[in-house]
Scaffold this active site. Structure first.
Site: not given
Ligand code: NAD
Length: 356
Positions: A135, A190, A222, A246, A250
């Site tokens: 980001y 990851k 994942d 992020d 959610d």
């Protein structure tokens, strides 16, 4: 104690009004000052994070933030879009640790998208790094591809990067949070594909040596996404990078029935923080008086606990929220047959009443 009140856009103003009402009823001497941010900042001063707003946020002991954004600003150049305000505040105030608890109130088991036996009793904490990752990484932009199979074609690119001190400080925060809970930490990465996250994994493993009482495991993002909906109660504390956090937070939000129930805190190294609901400005329901204010009210409770050292007052607010849920009051996002549908202001008033 000075609190900067930054309501922002859309439902931001409606929900922050309820939280301010609740704070005012606590009988404490808070100095509260309001300033425009996001689209409101752009309209008032031509910038999503006006100078005066940033100054107020820097001077305050804590910040209560609503939400920013509206589709109507989508055509503005990126640096002027409302969402830049939140990125700017995180950066300027070095708010690197984002705490997102996902707690399912027993009264809302039916509102969760998962079966009650999988989700009832859920109480997990996601610690998301907030200042680094793809980001913020440079370089980024659009250009002609300099190499690869599409050399010469237009491409968009970003840079994922994490420096060792950045990983160390968030790892310490997460281990310490786990120590105060059930002493289990899952670091999500990851590492099988990304160098940045192999490095992340190595550093978190190293920091673990200082917290032998905490059980650490590592999980690919994942798999973590899958486990969050398959067996979410297996987690205690999750620590991860900015982008993975992020997305996962959610997903965790929906387990609790509605994103309208989830508070969050973004802290610097001295526990100064910005407190906001986990959701956005919800332009689709703004102005209708139906937004759920509980995530914002619960964010105010987190502010009292983490930044203002008023844990008893935080407990009072959380108990009041629990009480209104037990009374069967529900905004439309968490409504079920047999409960009583109320609007934003009525929900705020009910929490106020339950406080006493
Ligand atoms: P959103 O979180 O605003 O809304 C997603 C869905 O959840 C919508 O259907 C909305 O009605 C519902 N919802 C959200 N909060 C609710 C509440 N308190 N009560 C009841 N329902 C609620 O996400 P979005 O629609 O993807 O984004 C809308 C705008 O918000 C965009 O401009 C986005 O950039 C911005 N945004 C801002 C923040 C922030 O300020 N921190 C975070 C996320 C998105």
């Amino acid at each position: 104690m000075k609190i900067a009140i930054l309501p922002g856009d859309g439902i931001g103003t409606e929900i922050v009004e309820q939280a301010v009402k609740v704070l005012n009823a606590l009988g404490q001497k808070f100095e509260m000052e309001t300033a425009p941010v996001g689209g409101a900042g752009y309209e008032a001063h031509g910038h999503p994070l006006p100078e005066g707003t940033l100054k107020l946020a820097q001077e305050a002991d804590a910040i209560l933030f609503g939400a920013v954004g509206d589709w109507k600003y989508d055509t503005l150049e990126r640096s002027l879009r409302p969402e830049q305000a939140i990125l700017g505040l995180r950066k300027h105030l070095t708010l690197f640790a984002n705490f997102r608890p996902a707690i399912l109130y027993p009264e809302l088991v039916g509102a969760s998208s998962l079966k009650p036996e999988i989700v009832s009793g859920l109480d997990i904490l996601i610690v998301r790094e907030l200042n680094g990752d793809i980001y913020f990484g440079q370089p980024r932009g659009m250009r002609e591809a300099p190499d690869g199979p599409f050399k010469g074609a237009r491409e968009g690119f970003d840079t994922m990067r994490y420096a060792e001190p950045e990983i160390r400080r968030i790892a310490h925060v997460a281990f310490q949070a786990a120590q105060k809970r059930h002493k289990r930490l899952t670091s999500v990465d990851k590492a099988n594909v990304l160098e940045t996250f192999q490095f992340w994994k190595d550093i978190v493993t190293d920091v673990h040596k200082e917290y032998p009482d905490v059980e650490l495991d590592h999980m690919y993002v994942d798999n973590a996404a899958m486990q969050l909906v398959r067996a979410p109660k297996k987690f205690d504390v999750i620590v991860t990078g900015n982008m993975f956090g992020d997305i996962l937070s959610d997903a965790a939000a929906m387990l609790t029935g509605s994103i309208g129930m989830l508070p969050s805190a973004s802290l610097d190294a001295n526990n100064k923080g910005l407190y906001e609901p986990s959701h956005g400005s919800a332009p689709d329901i703004a102005g209708k008086g139906i937004a759920n204010p509980l995530a914002t009210i619960l964010s105010a409770a987190m502010m009292l606990r983490f930044s203002l050292n008023l844990p008893a007052e935080a407990d009072r607010i959380e108990a009041a929220v629990k009480k209104v849920l037990t009374q069967g009051l529900r905004t439309p996002d968490i409504y079920e047959a047999g409960t009583t549908k109320v609007g934003t202001t009525e929900m705020g008033d009910a929490v106020l009443k339950a406080l006493s």
